[in-house]
Design an enzyme around this catalytic site. Structure first.
Site, PDB file in Angstrom:
ATOM      1  N   ARG A 195       0.834  -1.213   0.000  1.00 45.59           N
ATOM      2  CA  ARG A 195       0.000   0.000   0.000  1.00 45.59           C
ATOM      3  C   ARG A 195       0.862   1.254   0.000  1.00 45.59           C
ATOM      4  O   ARG A 195       0.457   2.303   0.471  1.00 45.59           O
ATOM      5  CB  ARG A 195      -0.914  -0.001   1.202  1.00 45.59           C
ATOM      6  CG  ARG A 195      -0.176  -0.149   2.510  1.00 45.59           C
ATOM      7  CD  ARG A 195      -1.074   0.179   3.629  1.00 45.59           C
ATOM      8  NE  ARG A 195      -0.433  -0.151   4.885  1.00 45.59           N
ATOM      9  CZ  ARG A 195      -0.899   0.225   6.038  1.00 45.59           C
ATOM     10  NH1 ARG A 195      -1.993   0.924   6.090  1.00 45.59           N
ATOM     11  NH2 ARG A 195      -0.282  -0.108   7.134  1.00 45.59           N
ATOM     12  N   LYS A 247       1.838   6.477   1.261  1.00 46.80           N
ATOM     13  CA  LYS A 247       1.363   5.264   1.932  1.00 46.80           C
ATOM     14  C   LYS A 247      -0.160   5.350   1.980  1.00 46.80           C
ATOM     15  O   LYS A 247      -0.707   6.302   2.538  1.00 46.80           O
ATOM     16  CB  LYS A 247       1.962   5.221   3.340  1.00 46.80           C
ATOM     17  CG  LYS A 247       1.692   3.948   4.115  1.00 46.80           C
ATOM     18  CD  LYS A 247       2.563   3.944   5.369  1.00 46.80           C
ATOM     19  CE  LYS A 247       2.180   2.853   6.342  1.00 46.80           C
ATOM     20  NZ  LYS A 247       2.957   2.959   7.587  1.00 46.80           N
ATOM     21  N   GLY A 283      -4.808  -1.778  -0.261  1.00 50.32           N
ATOM     22  CA  GLY A 283      -3.799  -0.778  -0.610  1.00 50.32           C
ATOM     23  C   GLY A 283      -4.028   0.578   0.056  1.00 50.32           C
ATOM     24  O   GLY A 283      -3.388   1.566  -0.296  1.00 50.32           O
ATOM     25  N   ARG A 290      14.861  -2.253   3.738  1.00 51.45           N
ATOM     26  CA  ARG A 290      14.746  -2.922   5.042  1.00 51.45           C
ATOM     27  C   ARG A 290      15.579  -4.192   5.054  1.00 51.45           C
ATOM     28  O   ARG A 290      16.049  -4.629   3.997  1.00 51.45           O
ATOM     29  CB  ARG A 290      13.286  -3.369   5.266  1.00 51.45           C
ATOM     30  CG  ARG A 290      12.269  -2.299   5.078  1.00 51.45           C
ATOM     31  CD  ARG A 290      11.265  -2.698   3.995  1.00 51.45           C
ATOM     32  NE  ARG A 290      10.496  -1.519   3.576  1.00 51.45           N
ATOM     33  CZ  ARG A 290       9.409  -1.103   4.193  1.00 51.45           C
ATOM     34  NH1 ARG A 290       8.913  -1.798   5.181  1.00 51.45           N
ATOM     35  NH2 ARG A 290       8.804   0.002   3.813  1.00 51.45           N
ATOM     36  N   ASP A 343      10.792  -6.883   8.202  1.00 51.79           N
ATOM     37  CA  ASP A 343      10.395  -5.966   7.115  1.00 51.79           C
ATOM     38  C   ASP A 343      10.155  -4.565   7.642  1.00 51.79           C
ATOM     39  O   ASP A 343       9.935  -3.634   6.862  1.00 51.79           O
ATOM     40  CB  ASP A 343       9.144  -6.481   6.402  1.00 51.79           C
ATOM     41  CG  ASP A 343       7.999  -6.756   7.361  1.00 51.79           C
ATOM     42  OD1 ASP A 343       8.216  -7.516   8.334  1.00 51.79           O
ATOM     43  OD2 ASP A 343       6.906  -6.209   7.171  1.00 51.79           O
ATOM     44  N   ASP A 383       7.817   2.517  10.213  1.00 52.67           N
ATOM     45  CA  ASP A 383       6.551   1.798  10.378  1.00 52.67           C
ATOM     46  C   ASP A 383       5.956   1.973  11.769  1.00 52.67           C
ATOM     47  O   ASP A 383       6.104   1.132  12.645  1.00 52.67           O
ATOM     48  CB  ASP A 383       6.684   0.309  10.021  1.00 52.67           C
ATOM     49  CG  ASP A 383       6.124   0.073   8.630  1.00 52.67           C
ATOM     50  OD1 ASP A 383       6.054   1.052   7.860  1.00 52.67           O
ATOM     51  OD2 ASP A 383       5.741  -1.058   8.314  1.00 52.67           O
TER      52      ASP A 383
END
Ligand code: AMP
Ligand code: MG
Length: 489
Positions: free
Chosen positions: A90, A110, A123, A180, A249, A259
């Site tokens: 997404r 995002k 997404g 990442r 990730d 994140d």
């Protein structure tokens, strides 16, 4: 403003590292927030600053021709289980912008729609997680923690089906890169070693160019990432920050916090604290973060083995040696930071027990993490004031204070300087979970961004607190306390 410079270095590498992908238009975009300080740093032309062209860009409805949108491919261990293909499901990288110092930054949308990596997902991103990421990432920046940034946030005008219907939103995230540990895992699982080498060389060039001059550049890359993560986790811990989903990730190669899902700053100190409702085992608890980072780095090391040495046994030996450096660097960084928080200029091994005993005392007394350290400067010369009020067990508090004051006296630094140095590293304000939840609630149900804006402004200077914002710094009452922070998916 000096020249706007755009690059597409990841796009130039092409498949298998990424796939071109266009955003899916949204129905009625509206501005939520725009970060003009960051836009200035990135030299983003003013034609995109809170304008219709900017709204079209940040909603993905009409991209300018200097963008080249793509979805990055990555894999990852999620809660310890390997998933060979995750990728930007997404998110879309639009371009890389160069700042005046030549530092390259990804700008990424995002929540801009489905990509080749979306699997069953839509997404999209709900408003709540977008506002949370905006607030917390910008607060982390102000607190001096390496982090991705928030350049813009817009409402999409569309509703998303989650547990309930939620307004959709899109955040424009800025990072030194979105590469990442999982990016390397993807290549290790799907590609040959020449593609892995191409990618590792690219990452070295982009993030750790000094490694180019090392005898073994790939071992040097591993060491550099280990060091960046060791420092980062120590910073998180010293602020009572819990990331919440330290999957491989979600661990950036550049050493930035990335994140912001079920993350939170702790209120009452509890080393076993978790907020993610799916983290039943406490895998990502506050006190477990160094162990998990080290585990993640071992997964990173595994991907690099074919590049580190021709013979597997030798590669393993070299990588293992590098991984052993994590604990000592992380512990030293944590000791230094915690020492500074209690007024020590240069904490040594002998101070470890002083710090540990304070943490134990805090957890036994349910003392608020941030308040304890912020109030501690007032206890430097009088143990009965400042943080004293947070400790029901007054005898133990007094006993700890006497030891601490005696240690401070050894430094021979004027009390006022000690206090000043403590106040410069112990924030008066952190983004409290219950305040973020309230800001999200107001924005989602009443389209009221006033608390979001107030929090965002106050968090720009977290070491100084205006009396008018004193309420934002208070710990939650029992009713306000938030047990779980939900993931942003
Ligand atoms: P996260 O929990 O945000 O780190 O995401 C884990 C993986 O799930 C990543 O590959 C994301 O791209 C993907 N993902 C999360 N939310 C969505 C969504 N709404 N649609 C598609 N993919 C998603
Ligand atoms: Mg993620």
């Amino acid at each position: 403003m000096t020249k706007f410079k755009v690059k597409h270095s990841l796009a130039a590498l092409a498949a298998p590292f990424s796939q071109p992908c266009q955003p899916t238009p949204v129905s009625a975009p509206q501005w939520l927030a725009f970060n003009s300080a960051l836009a200035t740093q990135l030299r983003l032309p003013e034609q995109y600053w809170l304008t219709d062209a900017g709204l079209a860009l940040f909603s993905g409805n009409a991209l300018p021709d200097w963008t080249k949108p793509l979805a990055h491919a990555y894999a990852g261990h999620q809660f310890g289980h390997f998933v060979p293909q995750l990728g930007d499901g997404r998110a879309l990288l639009l371009a890389e912008l160069e700042d005046a110092h030549g530092q390259l930054f990804d700008i990424q949308l995002k929540g801009a729609g489905r990509t080749p990596f979306s699997r069953g997902g839509d997404g999209r991103a709900p408003l709540g997680p977008v506002l949370r990421e905006y607030l917390v990432s910008e607060a982390m920046q102000a607190l001096g923690v390496p982090t991705t940034r928030a350049l813009a946030a817009v409402l999409s005008g569309d509703w998303l089906q989650r547990d309930t219907a939620e307004p959709g939103a899109i955040i424009c995230r800025v990072a030194k890169s979105h590469i990442r540990i999982g990016s390397f895992q993807y290549l290790a699982a799907h590609s040959d070693s020449s593609q892995l080498k191409t990618f590792a060389d690219y990452v070295i060039q982009r993030h750790y160019p000094a490694c180019l001059h090392a005898d073994n550049p790939y071992l040097a890359l591993l060491e550099a990432v280990i060091s960046a993560q060791a420092q980062l986790i120590a910073k998180w811990m010293s602020l009572g920050f819990i990331h919440g989903v330290m999957n491989t990730d979600n661990m950036s190669i550049s050493g930035e916090t990335i994140d912001y899902g079920p993350c939170a700053f702790m209120d009452a100190f509890n080393p076993a604290q978790v907020y993610s409702f799916i983290d039943k085992q406490g895998r990502y608890a506050w006190g477990n973060q160094p162990r998990i980072a080290s585990w993640n780095l071992a997964r990173f090391a595994e991907t690099l083995l074919p590049l580190i040495a021709e013979h597997a046994a030798q590669a393993v030996e070299l990588a293992t040696g590098a991984l052993q450096g994590f604990n000592s660097e992380n512990e030293a960084a944590f000791l230094q930071l915690m020492g500074e928080k209690i007024g020590l200029k240069a904490a040594t091994k002998h101070d470890e027990s002083l710090i540990r005993d304070l943490l134990n005392l805090m957890s036994a007394n349910n003392a608020d993490f941030s308040q304890t350290f912020r109030l501690l400067s007032q206890s430097v010369s009088d143990a009965s004031t400042g943080a004293a009020m947070l400790f029901a067990d007054n005898n133990s508090w007094q006993a700890w204070c006497s030891r601490w004051q005696a240690r401070l006296a050894e430094q021979g630094i004027a009390t006022k300087d000690v206090k000043q140095q403590m106040d410069a590293c112990n924030p008066a304000l952190i983004p409290r979970n219950h305040q973020i939840a309230k800001a999200i609630e107001l924005a989602s149900t009443e389209a009221d961004l006033s608390l979001f804006n107030r929090l965002h402004n106050a968090l720009q200077t977290p070491f100084e607190l205006d009396d008018a914002n004193a309420d934002l710094a208070l710990p939650p009452t029992a009713e306000q306390c938030i047990e779980n922070t939900f993931c942003g998916t």
